[in-house]
Enzyme design. Structure first.
Site, PDB file in Angstrom:
ATOM      1  N   ASP A 293       0.850  -1.198   0.000  1.00 25.16           N
ATOM      2  CA  ASP A 293       0.000   0.000   0.000  1.00 25.16           C
ATOM      3  C   ASP A 293       0.884   1.246   0.000  1.00 25.16           C
ATOM      4  OD1 ASP A 293       0.817  -0.478   2.746  1.00 25.16           O
ATOM      5  OD2 ASP A 293      -0.756   0.885   3.431  1.00 25.16           O
TER       6      ASP A 293
ATOM      7  N   ASP B 194       8.792   3.621  -1.169  1.00 21.69           N
ATOM      8  CA  ASP B 194       8.028   3.250   0.045  1.00 21.69           C
ATOM      9  C   ASP B 194       6.680   2.671  -0.360  1.00 21.69           C
ATOM     10  OD1 ASP B 194       7.089   3.057   2.629  1.00 21.69           O
ATOM     11  OD2 ASP B 194       6.769   5.201   2.909  1.00 21.69           O
TER      12      ASP B 194
ATOM     13  N   GLU C  51       0.033  -0.852   5.958  1.00 18.42           N
ATOM     14  CA  GLU C  51       1.128  -0.273   6.747  1.00 18.42           C
ATOM     15  C   GLU C  51       0.958   1.228   6.890  1.00 18.42           C
ATOM     16  OE1 GLU C  51       4.915   1.332   8.085  1.00 18.42           O
ATOM     17  OE2 GLU C  51       3.871   1.848   6.258  1.00 18.42           O
ATOM     18  N   GLU C  52       0.568   1.880   5.806  1.00 19.48           N
ATOM     19  CA  GLU C  52       0.488   3.346   5.832  1.00 19.48           C
ATOM     20  C   GLU C  52      -0.715   3.858   6.630  1.00 19.48           C
ATOM     21  OE1 GLU C  52       2.964   4.933   5.135  1.00 19.48           O
ATOM     22  OE2 GLU C  52       3.988   4.236   3.337  1.00 19.48           O
TER      23      GLU C  52
ATOM     24  N   HIS D 110       6.339   9.835   0.934  1.00 23.66           N
ATOM     25  CA  HIS D 110       5.164  10.543   1.473  1.00 23.66           C
ATOM     26  C   HIS D 110       5.009  11.948   0.862  1.00 23.66           C
ATOM     27  CE1 HIS D 110       4.617   7.956   5.378  1.00 23.66           C
ATOM     28  NE2 HIS D 110       5.145   7.250   4.393  1.00 23.66           N
TER      29      HIS D 110
HETATM   30  N1  BES Z   1       8.791   3.091   5.486  1.00 22.83           N
HETATM   31  C1  BES Z   1       8.188   4.021   6.384  1.00 22.83           C
HETATM   32  C2  BES Z   1       8.957   4.166   7.683  1.00 22.83           C
HETATM   33  C3  BES Z   1      10.361   4.674   7.564  1.00 22.83           C
HETATM   34  C4  BES Z   1      10.681   5.717   6.716  1.00 22.83           C
HETATM   35  C5  BES Z   1      11.342   4.141   8.337  1.00 22.83           C
HETATM   36  C6  BES Z   1      11.975   6.176   6.624  1.00 22.83           C
HETATM   37  C7  BES Z   1      12.632   4.607   8.268  1.00 22.83           C
HETATM   38  C8  BES Z   1      12.952   5.616   7.387  1.00 22.83           C
HETATM   39  C9  BES Z   1       6.766   3.579   6.673  1.00 22.83           C
HETATM   40  O1  BES Z   1       6.077   3.235   5.497  1.00 22.83           O
HETATM   41  C10 BES Z   1       6.009   4.722   7.291  1.00 22.83           C
HETATM   42  O2  BES Z   1       5.781   5.685   6.613  1.00 22.83           O
HETATM   43  N2  BES Z   1       5.609   4.612   8.567  1.00 22.83           N
HETATM   44  C11 BES Z   1       4.806   5.595   9.194  1.00 22.83           C
HETATM   45  C12 BES Z   1       4.124   5.033  10.400  1.00 22.83           C
HETATM   46  C13 BES Z   1       2.790   4.401  10.166  1.00 22.83           C
HETATM   47  C14 BES Z   1       2.159   4.020  11.478  1.00 22.83           C
HETATM   48  C15 BES Z   1       1.852   5.255   9.354  1.00 22.83           C
HETATM   49  C16 BES Z   1       5.643   6.762   9.677  1.00 22.83           C
HETATM   50  O3  BES Z   1       6.805   6.593  10.023  1.00 22.83           O
HETATM   51  O4  BES Z   1       5.085   7.853   9.699  1.00 22.83           O
HETATM   52 MN    MN Z   2       7.183   2.002   4.294  1.00 24.88          MN
HETATM   53 MN    MN Z   3       5.424   5.134   4.532  1.00 25.95          MN
END
Ligand code: BES
Ligand code: MN
Ligand code: MN
Length: 462
Positions: free
Chosen positions: A88, A125, A158-159, A432
């Site tokens: 996603d 991502d 995940e997102e 993002h």
């Molecule tokens: N892949 C990212 C997390 C990430 C980004 C880790 C850059 C290390 C470096 C993941 O898809 C993400 O965006 N996670 C969200 C949290 C989630 C609960 C929505 C975030 O970190 O905001």
């Molecule tokens: Mn991610």
């Molecule tokens: Mn992400």
């Protein structure tokens, strides 16, 4: 028999073409209008796994978006690697800031990606990074060189907080049993400076609403005599950080892990150029908690940030109005050993306590997640280290990252298994954001590196 690296070299153009196809599917998990596209993406991921030679390929329905599962069990005596990732993506907004369509991938070179980067939502991502694993698996299968059992669990939520993955893991402990979880959803320091991620921050995500008078008022007739919820909300938010940029919520830092001086010194040895950092972001100065470096502020220190704020009149021209309501979304990034539920409770209590008598305050919790650290003295970390050293010609630097993958802590809790975070993105890949991209170099480097992980892991785990 063809070697795995020869197979990759012979098929690399097709790998890239196939990834572009996957990126054309708008698998936006947050938007209910894209439910069908999210499902189609899951089907497509499953089809690629099937074609690559996986067994037991399933698209498993959940109350939210489906989970794709697949496996190749060669021999129960061999170590088992569970590959986790997500198909996603984040919503692409704001659309007008994209130079090409978010779901219409194009390859362009950039200063950091002279060999070209794939511009599309999800390229880095995490579709591009998930696809490296599928193609590495295909190559290992085709060349008869797979050295471990392998399981894939690729999710579609995940997102949006992985709401249904915890239950799925708890209900499928046997199916998911493994020796290590391998994840590519993080970044490296630079294309000539590989790194392995040894920690992620946790998250508490809040929404607050401040209500003043029972309706919007004329700002001349009532202004000055009635609390303006936007003014009040801004004051309340501003008070959450002091002049040293420390968070003022009582108890907020109680559980924060303090690193030793030696650990901090090691962390600050990672290459970092403050001038380039500022230049890339077009800022004159960095800003953050006193007493810590930028590298520390984005890895081992907790944060509090407003993600969105709204209320009152924001249309064309001027309208004199004293609004009834104001709202904000606020995220806090957490570090070991802070707990998301505890921080959420502390925030809620404090935010209500600081509201003046003239307004009412509502506080709501969105998703949370726990921070994670991964050990570096394990066979799986060593395998990843050796694999990157082999393909980059340089040993990877361990580094903690600021983003969150809440499932890493959950895997440890529910399955009792640690993860290896071997991502290949760059922090500047605009995940993002508009114009997200992923280096073609990075995509191929991942496919090249992953098979080495399996062979070193099988060796080291013996
Ligand atoms: N892949 C990212 C997390 C990430 C980004 C880790 C850059 C290390 C470096 C993941 O898809 C993400 O965006 N996670 C969200 C949290 C989630 C609960 C929505 C975030 O970190 O905001
Ligand atoms: Mn991610
Ligand atoms: Mn992400």
């Amino acid at each position: 028999m063809q070697s795995v690296q020869t197979y990759i070299a012979d098929n690399k153009d097709r790998f890239l073409e196939e990834l572009l196809g996957l990126l054309r599917l708008p698998s936006i998990s947050a938007d209910p209008n894209y439910r069908e596209e999210v499902r189609q993406t899951a089907e497509q991921v499953a089809a690629y796994l099937e074609k690559a030679g996986a067994d037991g390929v399933e698209v498993i329905a959940t109350p939210g978006h489906p989970i794709v599962y697949a496996e190749k069990i060669l021999d129960p005596a061999l170590p088992t690697v569970l590959v986790y990732g997500h198909y996603d993506v984040q919503p692409p907004d704001p659309l007008d800031l994209w130079e090409s369509g978010p779901f219409d991938p194009v390859i362009k070179s950039t200063p950091l990606h002279p060999d070209g980067a794939i511009f599309a939502r999800g390229s880095c991502d995490d579709k591009g990074q998930v696809f490296m694993h599928i193609k590495a698996f295909e190559a290992m299968q085709a060349s008869g060189s797979l050295a471990c059992n392998i399981k894939f669990m690729i999710e579609g939520e995940e997102e949006v907080g992985s709401d249904h993955l915890g239950d799925f893991c708890a209900a499928n402990r046997e199916k998911l049993a493994c020796d290590v979880i391998l994840i590519s959803d993080t970044s490296i320091i630079a294309n000539d400076t590989p790194s392995l991620t040894t920690g992620l921050r946790g998250l508490s995500y809040m929404e607050v609403e401040v209500t003043g008078p029972n309706r919007d008022l004329h700002s001349g007739v009532y202004g000055g005599a009635v609390a303006n919820p936007i003014n009040i909300l801004c004051k309340m938010i501003a008070s959450l950080q002091d002049e040293h940029k420390r968070i003022t919520i009582p108890g907020f830092y109680d559980d924060v892990e303090e690193l030793s001086n030696a650990e901090r010194e090691a962390l600050n040895k990672a290459p970092f150029n403050a001038d380039e950092y500022k230049k890339a972001l077009d800022i004159r100065a960095v800003y953050g908690e006193e007493g810590y470096t930028t590298l520390e502020r984005v890895s081992i220190r907790p944060t509090l940030d407003v993600n969105g704020i709204w209320g009152g009149y924001t249309g064309e021209g001027a309208k004199t109005v004293l609004p009834s309501k104001a709202s904000a979304k606020i995220s806090m990034r957490l570090v070991p050993n802070q707990q998301s539920d505890k921080i959420t409770a502390l925030f809620t209590e404090h935010f209500k306590a600081i509201a003046p008598a003239g307004v009412k305050v509502k506080v709501m919790a969105h998703h949370g997640g726990e921070p994670a650290v991964t050990p570096i003295d394990t066979p799986e970390y060593m395998a990843a280290h050796k694999a990157m050293e082999k393909t980059f010609g340089k040993a990877p630097i361990p580094k903690r990252e600021g983003g969150s993958i809440p499932i890493v802590a959950l895997f440890e809790e529910v399955l009792g298994v640690k993860s290896v975070l071997m991502g290949f993105g760059l922090d500047s890949d605009a995940i993002h954001s508009p114009n997200e991209h992923y280096g073609v170099f990075n995509f191929y480097k991942g496919i090249e590196t992953i098979p080495y992980f399996y062979s070193y892991y099988a060796e080291l785990k013996r």
